[in-house]
Design a protein around this motif. Structure first.
Motif: not given
Length: 242
Positions: A34-38, A108-110, A131-135, A160-162
């Motif tokens: 699940p999500g939740g912004g960590y 949670g997707g990240h 959430v994919v990129s942290l940049v 960053s997943v990408d």
């Protein structure tokens, strides 16, 4: 509709809830994040989603992974351990260990994307408004909760997943909404482009409207199509049967 056999399992240091499809037949399993912004866990992206997966003929395992004030790599370590536990047993449910997927939403997707871009990755990846990129256009709350107030730029890139995708990344299904103001749809687009660049099969859906964090989207019929689209995608891969 099949009704799941639900149990909460204690793996030392982890909070895992198992939603087992009834019967003795070995079935694919999906790790749900699940999500939740960590910062917390969005409950409607856990149990509800797991019960939908059981209705498709799969097992589902929901992980309440570590969140703030715990930092990276605690969530990823927990996801790794749970994926290994699903594959190797100890849960007393008949799992096809060669077919274990991960499904994550938002942060949670990240986490799902991190898990899918390392050695021992799941066989399939499914993501909702991730959430994919942290940049690039980062979700600041997720970054802060995962890495603290002053994260190292090299670490932001490395997580960053990408930027982590390669030819070994599993086939991926991803969906987003175009007017998501919390996590822009550009995250899903960046991931899809990276997958295409590395010749990884990907199916992408961007729905015109829908706020962030809608889960199964019961109040948004157009967005709610993502479940049927995902089921079709799984069916074409032989993971579910009518």
């Amino acid at each position: 509709m099949q009704h799941a056999n639900v149990s909460r399992t204690e793996i030392p240091g982890l909070d895992v809830q198992v939603f087992a499809h009834p019967g003795p037949v070995a079935r694919p399993a999906v790790l749900v994040l699940p999500g939740g912004g960590y910062e917390h866990h969005a409950d409607h992206e856990g149990r509800d989603v797991a019960e939908w997966l059981v209705g498709l003929g799969l097992h589902a395992v929901v992980l309440r992974y570590p969140v703030a004030p715990l930092r990276h790599p605690a969530p990823l370590d927990a996801a790794r351990r749970t994926l290994d536990w699903i594959r190797t047993g100890g849960h007393e449910i008949p799992v096809d260990s060669s077919r274990v997927a991960v499904l994550g939403f938002s942060a949670g997707g990240h986490l799902a994307g991190l898990l899918a871009t390392e050695v021992g990755a799941p066989e399939l990846l499914m993501l909702g408004y991730p959430v994919v990129s942290l940049v690039d256009e980062p979700h600041e709350g997720s970054v802060r909760n995962l890495l603290g107030d002053l994260p190292d730029e090299a670490l932001l890139t490395a997580l960053s997943v990408d930027r982590r995708v390669d030819e070994r990344t599993p086939p991926t299904f991803v969906w987003h909404t175009a007017d998501d103001v919390s996590v822009p749809a550009s995250h899903a687009l960046r991931l899809a482009q990276a997958l295409v660049d590395h010749h990884v099969p990907v199916e992408l859906h961007v729905f015109p409207h829908g706020e962030h964090g809608v889960g199964l989207a019961p109040a948004l019929p157009e967005v709610a199509q993502w479940t049927d689209l995902t089921a079709r995608w799984l069916r074409t891969r032989g993971w579910i049967r009518d």
